[in-house]
Motif scaffolding. Structure first.
Motif, short mmCIF file in Angstrom:
data_model
loop_
_atom_site.label_atom_id
_atom_site.label_comp_id
_atom_site.label_asym_id
_atom_site.label_seq_id
_atom_site.Cartn_x
_atom_site.Cartn_y
_atom_site.Cartn_z
N ASP A 152 0.82 -1.21 0.00
CA ASP A 152 0.00 0.00 0.00
C ASP A 152 0.85 1.26 0.00
OD1 ASP A 152 0.98 0.00 2.57
OD2 ASP A 152 -0.96 -0.23 3.56
N ARG A 153 2.18 1.09 -0.09
CA ARG A 153 3.09 2.22 -0.20
C ARG A 153 4.26 1.81 -1.09
NH1 ARG A 153 4.93 2.19 6.06
NH2 ARG A 153 2.76 1.48 6.22
N PRO A 154 4.96 2.76 -1.71
CA PRO A 154 6.09 2.40 -2.57
C PRO A 154 7.22 1.75 -1.77
CG PRO A 154 5.40 4.68 -2.94
CD PRO A 154 4.70 4.21 -1.70
N ILE A 155 7.90 0.79 -2.37
CA ILE A 155 9.05 0.13 -1.74
C ILE A 155 10.26 0.33 -2.64
CG2 ILE A 155 10.04 -2.05 -0.93
CD1 ILE A 155 7.64 -1.16 0.75
N THR A 225 6.25 -4.09 -6.67
CA THR A 225 7.69 -3.88 -6.74
C THR A 225 8.38 -5.17 -7.15
OG1 THR A 225 7.53 -2.27 -4.94
CG2 THR A 225 9.73 -3.07 -5.50
N ARG A 226 9.20 -5.04 -8.20
CA ARG A 226 10.00 -6.18 -8.67
C ARG A 226 11.39 -6.04 -8.07
NH1 ARG A 226 8.52 -6.88 -15.07
NH2 ARG A 226 9.51 -8.91 -14.67
N MET A 227 11.62 -6.75 -6.99
CA MET A 227 12.91 -6.70 -6.28
C MET A 227 13.91 -7.70 -6.85
SD MET A 227 11.27 -6.50 -2.45
CE MET A 227 12.83 -6.92 -1.67
N GLY A 228 13.41 -8.68 -7.63
CA GLY A 228 14.29 -9.70 -8.20
C GLY A 228 14.82 -10.68 -7.18
N HIS A 229 14.14 -10.82 -6.04
CA HIS A 229 14.71 -11.59 -4.93
C HIS A 229 14.40 -13.08 -4.98
CE1 HIS A 229 10.62 -10.76 -3.67
NE2 HIS A 229 10.72 -11.57 -2.65
N THR A 290 7.12 -1.06 -10.35
CA THR A 290 8.49 -0.56 -10.27
C THR A 290 9.49 -1.70 -10.25
OG1 THR A 290 7.70 1.34 -8.98
CG2 THR A 290 10.08 0.90 -8.97
N THR A 291 10.43 -1.67 -11.17
CA THR A 291 11.53 -2.63 -11.17
C THR A 291 12.75 -1.95 -10.55
OG1 THR A 291 10.72 -3.68 -13.19
CG2 THR A 291 13.02 -4.09 -12.60
#
Length: 335
Positions: A152-155, A225-229, A290-291
């Protein structure tokens, strides 16, 4: 009475003489809907079994027989013959399987990832022994897609996870991973997640894009958010007593159906992530996807060593062997 006895004996003799197994109905449960990745895999498995034998496979999608822990217990008890389930839910039972939740361990490159799942010594040799100890025949493991965080918020950094309650599966290492990221991991059964996000019991969750789309999680979240983790991993298992008791031709039938479903699901996944994200953005234009850049991922990536150490503490007696072999398998897949 004499006529019936002779008939039954004659039938038995015919079956034994021909080597033909009697047709059975096999029950197969999984954690997703029919049109999601596990459901597509299950339908291909069913198609292959029924096209090459007289057996029938009954499919039970998520919710029809309870939550993930319920269908695993039913498989161990022999009520179900097959279950498709993530190591996220078998982690307490098979602690070594938690290795799949060490962040940034699995590759992002799809070809390399698929090669690892096909050829991994860890998956093909070590894990079958560990699953067998729990009464399960491990038939295959396969990836389902890049894991993304909805919130619910940007990371954009670990600081953004401060006070964020992230829904996680009931897996100790996944809990440790999000603690290392700076979040507050909150285990919650899947059936309660949508409502939990709606009411603020949790603020975020992680899943592949296709699952975020199909379960409409984006309706109650504003950011992806695409953290690629990580990449979501799942496993197809059979009740071991059932599998070991089958004639050789039925065991081969199941292995062949598993291999066909494995190939099918890897092909099915090509382009699935991007098409799912496009569908989400079309349904909710206000959502942000967001990537994170490599620079932004660096502080998250730095937590991997800490989570690895936790895995070696809680990952069971063969944790070190599993981690070492998995890294060797990943190196081989990258060559």
């Amino acid at each position: 009475m004499r006529f019936k006895t002779l008939t039954a004996a004659s039938m038995t003799a015919l079956i034994l003489a021909s080597g033909t197994a009697m047709a059975d109905t096999w029950r197969y449960a999984f954690e997703e809907a029919l049109d999601e990745v596990q459901g597509v895999f299950a339908q291909k498995f069913k198609e292959e079994v029924e096209a090459n034998s007289d057996h029938e496979v009954q499919l039970f999608p998520f919710g029809t027989l309870g939550e993930s822990d319920n269908i695993l217990e039913q498989t161990q008890a022999g009520i179900l013959q097959f279950v498709n389930q993530s190591p996220g839910f078998t982690g307490a039972l098979i602690p070594e399987a938690q290795v799949f939740f060490v962040p940034y361990l699995l590759p992002e490159d799809e070809d390399q990832l698929f090669r690892f799942f096909r050829e991994s010594e860890t998956i093909n040799s070590i894990f079958p022994e560990l699953y067998a100890d729990q009464g399960l025949e491990l038939l295959t493991m396969y990836p389902e897609g890049e894991v993304m965080v909805t919130s619910d918020r940007p990371i954009g950094s670990p600081a953004d996870f401060d006070d964020v309650k992230v829904r996680v599966m009931t897996n100790p290492l996944l809990v440790s991973s999000y603690q290392a990221f700076g979040a507050t991991p909150t285990p919650l059964p899947w059936g309660e997640v949508y409502g939990g996000l709606q009411t603020g019991i949790v603020d975020a969750q992680e899943n592949p894009a296709f699952f975020i789309e199909s379960t409409r999680m984006y309706e109650v979240q504003d950011h992806i958010t695409r953290m690629g983790h990580n990449n979501f991993t799942t496993a197809l298992m059979a009740n071991k007593e059932f599998f070991d008791g089958l004639p050789e031709e039925d065991q081969e039938l199941i292995r062949n159906a598993t291999a066909a479903a494995f190939d099918h699901i890897l092909e099915y996944q090509q382009g699935l992530t991007e098409s799912s994200l496009e569908a989400i953005m079309e349904a909710k234009p206000s959502i942000t996807v967001t990537t994170l850049s490599e620079e932004e991922r660096a502080p998250f990536r730095d937590t991997a060593e800490q989570v690895e150490a936790t895995f070696l503490e809680i990952g069971g007696p063969r944790a070190q062997e599993v981690l070492d072999q998995m890294k060797a398998d990943l190196d081989a897949a990258a060559e």
